[in-house]
Design a protein around this motif. Structure first.
Motif, mmCIF file in Angstrom:
data_model
loop_
_atom_site.group_PDB
_atom_site.id
_atom_site.type_symbol
_atom_site.label_atom_id
_atom_site.label_comp_id
_atom_site.label_asym_id
_atom_site.label_seq_id
_atom_site.Cartn_x
_atom_site.Cartn_y
_atom_site.Cartn_z
ATOM 1 N N SER A 76 15.815 76.480 23.997
ATOM 2 C CA SER A 76 15.292 75.918 25.241
ATOM 3 C C SER A 76 13.855 75.488 24.999
ATOM 4 C CB SER A 76 15.400 76.927 26.384
ATOM 5 O OG SER A 76 14.663 78.088 26.089
ATOM 6 N N VAL A 77 13.466 74.429 25.688
ATOM 7 C CA VAL A 77 12.142 73.847 25.525
ATOM 8 C C VAL A 77 11.466 73.831 26.886
ATOM 9 C CG1 VAL A 77 10.858 71.798 24.819
ATOM 10 C CG2 VAL A 77 12.949 72.416 23.617
ATOM 11 N N GLU A 78 10.202 74.250 26.898
ATOM 12 C CA GLU A 78 9.438 74.252 28.134
ATOM 13 C C GLU A 78 8.171 73.442 27.923
ATOM 14 O OE1 GLU A 78 9.057 77.841 30.906
ATOM 15 O OE2 GLU A 78 7.163 77.842 29.766
ATOM 16 N N TYR A 79 7.824 72.669 28.929
ATOM 17 C CA TYR A 79 6.619 71.828 28.891
ATOM 18 C C TYR A 79 5.619 72.349 29.909
ATOM 19 C CZ TYR A 79 9.526 68.649 26.247
ATOM 20 O OH TYR A 79 10.343 68.111 25.287
ATOM 21 N N SER A 80 4.359 72.330 29.510
ATOM 22 C CA SER A 80 3.277 72.740 30.406
ATOM 23 C C SER A 80 2.054 71.894 30.090
ATOM 24 C CB SER A 80 2.962 74.226 30.212
ATOM 25 O OG SER A 80 2.581 74.473 28.872
ATOM 26 N N LEU A 81 1.114 71.892 31.013
ATOM 27 C CA LEU A 81 -0.136 71.185 30.757
ATOM 28 C C LEU A 81 -1.013 72.023 29.838
ATOM 29 C CD1 LEU A 81 -1.265 69.716 34.202
ATOM 30 C CD2 LEU A 81 -0.136 68.548 32.312
ATOM 31 N N THR A 82 -1.728 71.366 28.971
ATOM 32 C CA THR A 82 -2.746 72.028 28.174
ATOM 33 C C THR A 82 -3.991 72.175 29.047
ATOM 34 O OG1 THR A 82 -3.639 69.937 27.386
ATOM 35 C CG2 THR A 82 -1.880 70.957 26.048
ATOM 36 N N ARG A 83 -5.010 72.823 28.529
ATOM 37 C CA ARG A 83 -6.269 72.899 29.280
ATOM 38 C C ARG A 83 -6.817 71.494 29.516
ATOM 39 N NH1 ARG A 83 -9.596 78.083 26.905
ATOM 40 N NH2 ARG A 83 -7.876 79.535 27.137
ATOM 41 N N LEU A 84 -6.710 70.647 28.502
ATOM 42 C CA LEU A 84 -7.157 69.262 28.656
ATOM 43 C C LEU A 84 -6.362 68.565 29.749
ATOM 44 C CD1 LEU A 84 -8.941 66.921 27.667
ATOM 45 C CD2 LEU A 84 -7.166 66.434 25.956
ATOM 46 N N GLY A 85 -5.046 68.756 29.757
ATOM 47 C CA GLY A 85 -4.200 68.160 30.795
ATOM 48 C C GLY A 85 -4.566 68.644 32.179
ATOM 49 N N GLU A 86 -4.901 69.928 32.290
ATOM 50 C CA GLU A 86 -5.300 70.479 33.583
ATOM 51 C C GLU A 86 -6.578 69.816 34.104
ATOM 52 O OE1 GLU A 86 -5.540 74.682 32.904
ATOM 53 O OE2 GLU A 86 -3.352 74.917 32.932
ATOM 54 N N THR A 87 -7.482 69.448 33.187
ATOM 55 C CA THR A 87 -8.723 68.805 33.634
ATOM 56 C C THR A 87 -8.470 67.419 34.202
ATOM 57 O OG1 THR A 87 -9.284 67.805 31.487
ATOM 58 C CG2 THR A 87 -10.087 70.049 31.896
ATOM 59 N N LEU A 88 -7.334 66.833 33.901
ATOM 60 C CA LEU A 88 -7.000 65.505 34.415
ATOM 61 C C LEU A 88 -6.527 65.566 35.865
ATOM 62 C CD1 LEU A 88 -6.854 62.522 33.732
ATOM 63 C CD2 LEU A 88 -4.608 62.937 32.697
ATOM 64 N N LEU A 89 -6.117 66.734 36.327
ATOM 65 C CA LEU A 89 -5.617 66.860 37.701
ATOM 66 C C LEU A 89 -6.687 66.530 38.741
ATOM 67 C CD1 LEU A 89 -3.466 70.088 37.319
ATOM 68 C CD2 LEU A 89 -2.631 67.740 37.614
ATOM 69 N N VAL A 90 -7.935 66.892 38.484
ATOM 70 C CA VAL A 90 -9.007 66.635 39.449
ATOM 71 C C VAL A 90 -9.241 65.130 39.632
ATOM 72 C CG1 VAL A 90 -11.468 66.953 39.936
ATOM 73 C CG2 VAL A 90 -10.076 68.887 39.169
ATOM 74 N N PRO A 91 -9.455 64.370 38.553
ATOM 75 C CA PRO A 91 -9.639 62.932 38.771
ATOM 76 C C PRO A 91 -8.386 62.240 39.325
ATOM 77 C CG PRO A 91 -9.886 63.469 36.431
ATOM 78 C CD PRO A 91 -9.722 64.748 37.166
ATOM 79 N N LEU A 92 -7.195 62.701 38.950
ATOM 80 C CA LEU A 92 -5.979 62.111 39.511
ATOM 81 C C LEU A 92 -5.891 62.392 41.007
ATOM 82 C CD1 LEU A 92 -3.254 62.742 36.792
ATOM 83 C CD2 LEU A 92 -4.406 60.590 37.364
ATOM 84 N N SER A 93 -6.272 63.594 41.410
ATOM 85 C CA SER A 93 -6.272 63.924 42.844
ATOM 86 C C SER A 93 -7.279 63.060 43.591
ATOM 87 C CB SER A 93 -6.611 65.402 43.052
ATOM 88 O OG SER A 93 -5.569 66.207 42.570
ATOM 89 N N ALA A 94 -8.440 62.851 42.975
ATOM 90 C CA ALA A 94 -9.456 62.000 43.610
ATOM 91 C C ALA A 94 -8.935 60.573 43.766
ATOM 92 C CB ALA A 94 -10.750 62.016 42.797
#
Length: 119
Positions: A76-94
């Motif tokens: 089984s394979v699971e995908y998650s955001l990296t720390r770098l990916g998590e930092t993209l959530l703020v500008p995407l939300s903006a």
């Protein structure tokens, strides 16, 4: 701006990634929790398996998504955001907030120019 500068610009590079049809949706979903491939596929009804695979690989290559394989049968394979990916959530939300706030103005401008607004 000269073409070579435009192509080398880090902003251009990031906008290519997040400006495609599926990457932002995948990032937003993974921002909620890790997902297995089939969960993501079910969560994005109109994406093909091939396109989801390509999107995840691109996001993984850019260091935004982590792919973890678990030694089960079948694997089984699971995908998650990296720390770098998590930092993209703020500008995407903006950007999302800006789009919602200014949607009426954009719709008015499109209507006055004869363009059709799609939702």
């Amino acid at each position: 701006m000269p073409a070579d500068e435009y192509e080398a610009c880090p902003v251009t590079d990031v906008l290519r990634r997040v400006g495609d049809k599926w990457s932002v949706l995948v990032i937003v979903l993974l921002g909620k929790r890790p997902y297995r491939f089939n969960e993501l596929h079910r969560g994005i009804e109109t994406i093909s398996q091939r396109m989801l695979t390509r999107t995840l690989r691109g996001l993984e290559t850019d260091g935004l998504v982590h792919r973890e394989v678990f030694p089960t049968v079948p694997p089984s394979v699971e995908y998650s955001l990296t720390r770098l990916g998590e930092t993209l959530l703020v500008p995407l939300s903006a950007l999302a907030d800006w789009a919602v706030e200014h949607r009426p103005e954009i719709a008015t401008a499109r209507a006055s120019s004869g363009s059709v607004v799609t939702s």
